[in-house]
Write a protein that holds these residues in place. Structure first.
Motif, PDB file in Angstrom:
ATOM      1  N   LEU A  97       1.146  -7.960 -10.508  1.00  0.00           N
ATOM      2  CA  LEU A  97       1.935  -7.800  -9.301  1.00  0.00           C
ATOM      3  C   LEU A  97       2.960  -8.913  -9.233  1.00  0.00           C
ATOM      4  O   LEU A  97       3.245  -9.577 -10.213  1.00  0.00           O
ATOM      5  N   GLY A  98       3.491  -9.168  -8.003  1.00  0.00           N
ATOM      6  CA  GLY A  98       4.547 -10.143  -7.892  1.00  0.00           C
ATOM      7  C   GLY A  98       5.865  -9.457  -8.178  1.00  0.00           C
ATOM      8  O   GLY A  98       6.037  -8.280  -7.928  1.00  0.00           O
ATOM      9  N   VAL A  99       6.788 -10.163  -8.793  1.00  0.00           N
ATOM     10  CA  VAL A  99       8.126  -9.636  -8.985  1.00  0.00           C
ATOM     11  C   VAL A  99       8.139  -8.459  -9.929  1.00  0.00           C
ATOM     12  O   VAL A  99       8.712  -7.415  -9.660  1.00  0.00           O
ATOM     13  N   ILE A 100       7.498  -8.607 -11.069  1.00  0.00           N
ATOM     14  CA  ILE A 100       7.634  -7.591 -12.096  1.00  0.00           C
ATOM     15  C   ILE A 100       7.002  -6.279 -11.654  1.00  0.00           C
ATOM     16  O   ILE A 100       7.498  -5.207 -11.953  1.00  0.00           O
ATOM     17  N   PHE A 149      18.233  -6.936  -7.331  1.00  0.00           N
ATOM     18  CA  PHE A 149      17.209  -7.744  -7.991  1.00  0.00           C
ATOM     19  C   PHE A 149      16.522  -7.032  -9.155  1.00  0.00           C
ATOM     20  O   PHE A 149      15.786  -7.653  -9.898  1.00  0.00           O
ATOM     21  N   ILE A 150      16.783  -5.742  -9.311  1.00  0.00           N
ATOM     22  CA  ILE A 150      16.086  -4.954 -10.339  1.00  0.00           C
ATOM     23  C   ILE A 150      17.080  -4.006 -10.979  1.00  0.00           C
ATOM     24  O   ILE A 150      17.869  -3.349 -10.291  1.00  0.00           O
ATOM     25  N   ILE A 181       7.488 -11.541  -0.635  1.00  0.00           N
ATOM     26  CA  ILE A 181       8.644 -11.138  -1.435  1.00  0.00           C
ATOM     27  C   ILE A 181       8.715  -9.623  -1.646  1.00  0.00           C
ATOM     28  O   ILE A 181       9.794  -9.043  -1.706  1.00  0.00           O
ATOM     29  N   ARG A 182       7.562  -8.966  -1.699  1.00  0.00           N
ATOM     30  CA  ARG A 182       7.587  -7.522  -1.962  1.00  0.00           C
ATOM     31  C   ARG A 182       8.342  -6.751  -0.880  1.00  0.00           C
ATOM     32  O   ARG A 182       9.268  -5.988  -1.187  1.00  0.00           O
TER      33      ARG A 182
END
Length: 619
Positions: free
Chosen positions: A6-9, A504-505, A555-556
């Motif tokens: 999880l997290g950013v990626i 961001f993606i 952040i999500r």
């Protein structure tokens, strides 16, 4: 094991009937009693009766590490009130040797031991147990029993049979591949499971939950899917067809391999409002898999991500390491880990199969398969590309190597792909890695192990010198792989184009941000036109977005909002650069980025590249 970070990626994102006789030797059987009806402070009691002990002292161990996890779990830290008593009920002297081991003195007089176990899911203790290898105690609702978290073994007694008696609430039903003596279900209050040795306990999780199951048979395998959905959001019947389609294709792909007569998929869906897990995924076993996923996913996401992505990966572990493995895996040391060199096979080849079978069996197109391989190339560059894979595997518990572990699902799969193309080319299309793994499984199988240091030489001997050169340079050696060399052979080429992205993606789900060692979000060297126009530079620490402070906890949802930005919106970010806080703002513009992807060349049927491509993807 397939772990999803999880997290950013992540925002883009052996028990069998033939063993029954050995279990029935009551004089040697280790009896285990677990009471799920009595939960005290989120703990349950375990009682172990080893029968007569002939030694003055004996050591009882709870596993420190289990197969398929590649990290230290130290389940012993969840054990408390450990006691040993003699036949008169008097406590014996017990010495705790370390976090996972207890020495019982005067053991000749020992009747039994007992202790309480806390689950890992909501524990406040600091630990590194993957959630799919974890344990859950929810009184009257759910018990996820990854058994190494509850049951240990006595030194020199790992090979003895076990009988596990579990009393439980009558409205909860078990799902497991362990032999269950209670087959009639006239009294759903107690189950008695049989295991011929401790390794079978480790290899067979049990889940108790309200009935939410579906069963079917594919190519001689009885498949059972059991789902615990805390808010009753998902039904097993809704996923039956997706799972059946996937497993039918997998078993067709594995024609000729020894698989299993039964396969159980134990799915625990967690409520993200209750559990803030930093990762999720699945852990493989010979005839089952334990899956932990967020309940908030849609039915379509479960079918695509969980079944076709994660469960398919775990099922292919039937080939490796469950049927083809080294001595380190076969005689696994649960408390003094000795790791194998061959994660390129155990995880990499498994992940490659989990993608190859889909194009081979017509579940996805060739373009989709090639895009997935391209995505793995991009992801693999987030890790050390100049690192020996065998060296990393052997030393995976050390921090230097552990941080590169997830590359086994990226570069590990690409290693499998390159080997496949080499083998197909050398054999004029008649032999690939599936044939290679089939030959190895016939030579070794689940009951025989290869020597860790010899298997690559054996593979080279049974195939071609070109395979040996690849291993020497790119698996044992640290030379990065030039994937273009292999793609050219099958008519796949690079093509660069401009694509729209989010802030961001990018369009392939790859982030422009990452997380550093101090858990700060920073911008990577990869960027897009909108970030450049805003004034963002590589290395900037992201502090806030539109006045919302950034942390790993929030952040999500914040980044989710950024994907809804549109023309006319005002964009504001705060970043720290070289120790100074900067405020950046601009009007929304559509971010674009240059993307280099793989495309299939249009070739005639008699072109040698097309012939090799067809042999690679369709044979």
């Amino acid at each position: 094991m397939k772990k999803i970070i999880l997290g950013v990626i992540s925002l883009i994102l052996l028990a069998s009937c033939s063993t029954y006789k050995s279990v029935q030797n009551k004089a040697q059987t280790i009896a285990v009693n677990i009471d799920l009806n009595t939960v005290v402070d989120d703990k349950i009691m375990i009682v172990i009766n080893p029968k007569k002990i002939k030694k003055e002292t004996i050591i009882y161990n709870i596993p420190a590490i289990v197969p398929g996890t590649y990290t230290m779990s130290n389940y012993g830290k969840f054990v408390s009130q450990f006691k040993a008593v003699d036949y008169n009920g008097k406590e014996l002297s017990v010495k705790k040797l370390n976090e996972n081991s207890w020495q019982i003195n005067n053991a000749k007089n020992m009747d039994k031991i007992s202790y309480w176990v806390e689950d890992t899911f909501d524990s406040k203790k600091d630990h590194k147990i993957y959630v799919m290898a974890g344990t859950n105690i929810e009184e009257d609702k759910n018990f996820l029993l990854n058994l190494p978290g509850f049951i240990g073994y006595f030194n020199d007694k790992k090979e003895l049979p076990y009988e596990i008696s579990i009393t439980h609430p009558t409205h909860l039903y078990e799902t497991s591949s362990l032999i269950n003596k209670n087959t009639s279900k006239t009294d759903n209050s107690k189950d008695v499971f049989l295991a011929p040795r401790y390794d079978e306990i480790s290899d067979n999780p049990i889940m108790y939950a309200p009935l939410n199951n579906v069963s079917f048979t594919v190519n001689g395998i009885e498949v059972n899917l059991a789902i615990y959905s805390p808010n009753n959001t998902h039904k097993a019947t809704d996923l039956k067809e997706a799972l059946k389609t996937m497993m039918t294709a997998q078993t067709n792909f594995l024609k000729g391999f020894e698989t299993t007569n039964e396969y159980n998929v134990l799915v625990y869906l967690f409520d993200p409002e209750m559990y803030k897990f930093q990762g999720y995924g699945a852990l493989e076993h010979r005839s089952s898999t334990t899956v932990v996923y967020p309940e908030t996913m849609s039915k379509e996401q479960f079918a695509s991500n969980m079944i076709n992505g994660t469960v398919s990966h775990e099922f292919f572990h039937i080939v490796s390491p469950l049927s083809v493995h080294s001595e380190e895996i076969h005689s696994f040391d649960f408390n003094e880990a000795n790791m194998s060199e061959h994660l390129w096979m155990y995880e990499g080849m498994t992940e490659y199969f989990a993608n190859l079978f889909q194009v081979n069996q017509g579940l996805i197109s060739e373009d989709e398969f090639i895009n997935e391989m391209n995505s793995k190339i991009i992801s693999s560059l987030n890790y050390n590309d100049a690192m020996s894979f065998t060296e990393m595997s052997k030393n995976i518990l050390e921090p230097k190597y552990a941080k590169n572990y997830n590359n086994v699902y990226q570069k590990g799969a690409l290693i499998g792909m390159c080997l496949d193309i080499i083998l197909r080319e050398e054999s004029n299309g008649t032999y690939g890695v599936r044939n290679m793994m089939l030959d190895l499984s016939k030579k070794y199988g689940k009951n025989n192990a290869f020597k860790d240091e010899n298997i690559i030489a054996e593979i080279v001997k049974m195939t071609y010198p070109a395979v040996g050169e690849f291993f020497k340079n790119h698996v044992q050696g640290a030379t990065p792989i030039n994937y273009t060399t292999y793609f050219e052979k099958v008519g796949v080429k690079n093509q660069t184009k401009k694509e729209n992205s989010a802030y961001f993606i990018d369009s392939k789900g790859q982030p422009f941000i990452s997380v550093n060692s101090t858990k700060k979000v920073f911008f990577t060297i990869r960027t897009n036109s909108a970030l450049t126009a805003l004034g963002i530079k590589a290395g900037d620490i992201l502090e806030s977005v539109n006045n919302q402070k950034i942390s790993l906890e929030n952040i999500r949802p914040i980044l989710g909002k950024t994907m809804q930005w549109k023309e006319g919106d005002k964009i504001m970010m705060e970043v720290t650069r070289n120790g100074k806080l900067l405020k950046l703002s601009a009007n929304y513009t559509q971010p674009t980025t240059k993307s280099t992807g793989l495309v299939l060349e249009k070739l005639s049927a008699d072109n040698k590249k097309m012939i090799l491509r067809n042999a690679w993807l369709k044979n």
